[in-house]
Design a protein around this motif. Structure first.
Motif, PDB file in Angstrom:
ATOM      1  N   LEU A   1     -17.481   7.894 -22.055  1.00  0.00           N
ATOM      2  CA  LEU A   1     -16.605   6.758 -22.354  1.00  0.00           C
ATOM      3  C   LEU A   1     -15.177   7.245 -22.580  1.00  0.00           C
ATOM      4  O   LEU A   1     -14.209   6.617 -22.124  1.00  0.00           O
ATOM      5  CB  LEU A   1     -17.149   6.031 -23.583  1.00  0.00           C
ATOM      6  CG  LEU A   1     -16.419   4.811 -24.144  1.00  0.00           C
ATOM      7  CD1 LEU A   1     -17.419   3.917 -24.877  1.00  0.00           C
ATOM      8  CD2 LEU A   1     -15.314   5.222 -25.128  1.00  0.00           C
ATOM      9  N   HIS A   2     -15.028   8.356 -23.280  1.00  0.00           N
ATOM     10  CA  HIS A   2     -13.707   8.913 -23.583  1.00  0.00           C
ATOM     11  C   HIS A   2     -13.105   9.611 -22.360  1.00  0.00           C
ATOM     12  O   HIS A   2     -11.950   9.348 -21.994  1.00  0.00           O
ATOM     13  CB  HIS A   2     -13.823   9.910 -24.734  1.00  0.00           C
ATOM     14  CG  HIS A   2     -14.233   9.301 -26.024  1.00  0.00           C
ATOM     15  ND1 HIS A   2     -13.333   8.902 -26.987  1.00  0.00           N
ATOM     16  CD2 HIS A   2     -15.475   9.016 -26.524  1.00  0.00           C
ATOM     17  CE1 HIS A   2     -13.987   8.403 -28.022  1.00  0.00           C
ATOM     18  NE2 HIS A   2     -15.286   8.458 -27.763  1.00  0.00           N
TER      19      HIS A   2
ATOM     20  N   ASP B   1      -4.917  18.174 -23.152  1.00  0.00           N
ATOM     21  CA  ASP B   1      -4.346  18.454 -21.835  1.00  0.00           C
ATOM     22  C   ASP B   1      -5.299  17.886 -20.788  1.00  0.00           C
ATOM     23  O   ASP B   1      -6.204  17.109 -21.128  1.00  0.00           O
ATOM     24  CB  ASP B   1      -4.106  19.957 -21.633  1.00  0.00           C
ATOM     25  CG  ASP B   1      -5.347  20.808 -21.892  1.00  0.00           C
ATOM     26  OD1 ASP B   1      -6.454  20.380 -21.514  1.00  0.00           O
ATOM     27  OD2 ASP B   1      -5.204  21.896 -22.467  1.00  0.00           O
ATOM     28  N   ASP B   2      -5.105  18.258 -19.549  1.00  0.00           N
ATOM     29  CA  ASP B   2      -5.925  17.685 -18.478  1.00  0.00           C
ATOM     30  C   ASP B   2      -7.363  18.181 -18.482  1.00  0.00           C
ATOM     31  O   ASP B   2      -8.197  17.671 -17.726  1.00  0.00           O
ATOM     32  CB  ASP B   2      -5.298  17.998 -17.111  1.00  0.00           C
ATOM     33  CG  ASP B   2      -4.008  17.237 -16.880  1.00  0.00           C
ATOM     34  OD1 ASP B   2      -3.795  16.222 -17.580  1.00  0.00           O
ATOM     35  OD2 ASP B   2      -3.213  17.659 -16.011  1.00  0.00           O
ATOM     36  N   GLU B   3      -7.664  19.141 -19.318  1.00  0.00           N
ATOM     37  CA  GLU B   3      -9.011  19.713 -19.323  1.00  0.00           C
ATOM     38  C   GLU B   3      -9.710  19.610 -20.669  1.00  0.00           C
ATOM     39  O   GLU B   3     -10.911  19.867 -20.752  1.00  0.00           O
ATOM     40  CB  GLU B   3      -8.949  21.188 -18.907  1.00  0.00           C
ATOM     41  CG  GLU B   3      -8.432  21.418 -17.490  1.00  0.00           C
ATOM     42  CD  GLU B   3      -8.386  22.890 -17.134  1.00  0.00           C
ATOM     43  OE1 GLU B   3      -8.604  23.723 -18.046  1.00  0.00           O
ATOM     44  OE2 GLU B   3      -8.149  23.206 -15.962  1.00  0.00           O
TER      45      GLU B   3
ATOM     46  N   ALA C   1      -3.800   8.320 -24.090  1.00  0.00           N
ATOM     47  CA  ALA C   1      -3.960   9.634 -24.710  1.00  0.00           C
ATOM     48  C   ALA C   1      -5.004   9.598 -25.814  1.00  0.00           C
ATOM     49  O   ALA C   1      -5.514  10.644 -26.215  1.00  0.00           O
ATOM     50  CB  ALA C   1      -2.631  10.134 -25.269  1.00  0.00           C
ATOM     51  N   ALA C   2      -5.320   8.390 -26.307  1.00  0.00           N
ATOM     52  CA  ALA C   2      -6.277   8.255 -27.400  1.00  0.00           C
ATOM     53  C   ALA C   2      -7.281   7.156 -27.087  1.00  0.00           C
ATOM     54  O   ALA C   2      -6.933   6.138 -26.488  1.00  0.00           O
ATOM     55  CB  ALA C   2      -5.554   7.931 -28.702  1.00  0.00           C
ATOM     56  N   VAL C   3      -8.524   7.386 -27.492  1.00  0.00           N
ATOM     57  CA  VAL C   3      -9.599   6.418 -27.275  1.00  0.00           C
ATOM     58  C   VAL C   3     -10.335   6.208 -28.593  1.00  0.00           C
ATOM     59  O   VAL C   3     -10.715   7.172 -29.264  1.00  0.00           O
ATOM     60  CB  VAL C   3     -10.592   6.896 -26.201  1.00  0.00           C
ATOM     61  CG1 VAL C   3     -11.718   5.871 -26.017  1.00  0.00           C
ATOM     62  CG2 VAL C   3      -9.880   7.143 -24.876  1.00  0.00           C
TER      63      VAL C   3
ATOM     64  N   SER D   1      -9.171  10.311 -18.088  1.00  0.00           N
ATOM     65  CA  SER D   1      -8.943  10.823 -16.738  1.00  0.00           C
ATOM     66  C   SER D   1      -8.356   9.765 -15.811  1.00  0.00           C
ATOM     67  O   SER D   1      -7.643  10.098 -14.859  1.00  0.00           O
ATOM     68  CB  SER D   1     -10.260  11.339 -16.138  1.00  0.00           C
ATOM     69  OG  SER D   1     -10.790  12.398 -16.894  1.00  0.00           O
ATOM     70  N   ALA D   2      -8.657   8.502 -16.088  1.00  0.00           N
ATOM     71  CA  ALA D   2      -8.306   7.437 -15.152  1.00  0.00           C
ATOM     72  C   ALA D   2      -6.877   6.930 -15.298  1.00  0.00           C
ATOM     73  O   ALA D   2      -6.264   6.506 -14.319  1.00  0.00           O
ATOM     74  CB  ALA D   2      -9.276   6.268 -15.306  1.00  0.00           C
TER      75      ALA D   2
END
Length: 246
Positions: free
Chosen positions: A87-88, A37-39, A99-101, A93-94
């Motif tokens: 990095l993740h 989620d956003d957090e 959704a995945a890194v 956030s940007a």
């Protein structure tokens, strides 16, 4: 690991193993994350029995907040978040499309970049998604540093722009996507093109981009083939015990 987000933890663990078996994450370096989620996010952490990415288990995937603290009871008991967590979190956030890194250290990509070889669409039907990715461009972050703070992460994001894959000079690669599977498969494609480029040049050949006419002939085989079928193949490779040569 049983409990909350068990399927997602297993997916990320398998992604780490795929990267290792494909030669993109030799040893203990590299990590994969998935936004929850956003957090909060799930991310591959180093645990008390660290053995490297090729031996990642679901319990090595921990639920943490974007600030690096545990997002649930016991999540960081004995585990440590990656030094390059920024990095993740910066990428997640940007951009809403991420959704995945995936962050890995593929030696062929590092070698090709240091030799001045950029990722180009030198193949066609050999790897259609990879060809299109290369044709769109694969930028380079020109600093060989650990992306371990917000300032460096911001620099990396500027270099990444709207692209799905970024080469980190003298370091590795960052691949971002809506899914873990796609982020891993993108990284594999770029590594394959880097390897082919090195082989061609070492054999005395030259690199030529695919012609516009041939590019226009490449069909879109669809997500079910490009991602779903390709991912089943990767799962068969690691669960069947076959390790591809690096």
């Amino acid at each position: 690991m049983t409990g909350k987000f068990g399927e997602e933890r297993a997916l990320i663990a398998n992604a780490c193993r795929v990267l290792a078996h494909r030669g993109l994450a030799d040893g203990i370096l590299g990590h994969v994350s998935l936004r929850i989620d956003d957090e909060s996010l799930l991310v591959r952490c180093r645990g008390p029995r660290e053995r490297g990415l090729g031996f990642t288990e679901a319990e090595d995937i921990r639920l943490i907040r974007f600030d690096g603290t545990a997002a649930g009871p016991g999540e960081l008991d004995g585990w440590h978040v990656p030094n390059e967590l920024p990095l993740h979190t910066a990428a997640l956030s940007a951009r809403d499309d991420i959704a995945a890194v995936v962050h890995a250290h593929p030696s062929r990509i590092v070698a090709a970049d240091l030799a001045g070889i950029r990722i180009r669409p030198i193949v066609g039907a050999f790897d259609i998604p990879g060809t299109r990715l290369a044709a769109a461009g694969v930028p380079v972050y020109p600093r060989g540093v650990l992306v371990r703070n917000h300032a460096l992460a911001a620099e990396m994001l500027t270099a990444l722009g709207d692209y799905p894959v970024l080469v980190l000079r003298a370091h590795g690669i960052t691949s971002v996507a809506p899914t873990v599977e796609q982020a891993v498969l993108q990284a594999i494609s770029v590594d394959t093109i880097a390897g082919l480029s090195l082989d061609i040049l070492s054999a005395g050949g030259t690199l030529s981009d695919l012609s516009g006419e041939d590019m226009a002939e490449l069909p879109d085989l669809g997500n079910s083939f490009n991602t779903s079928t390709a991912w089943r193949h990767e799962m068969a490779r690691i669960h069947g015990g076959f390790v591809a040569p690096c």
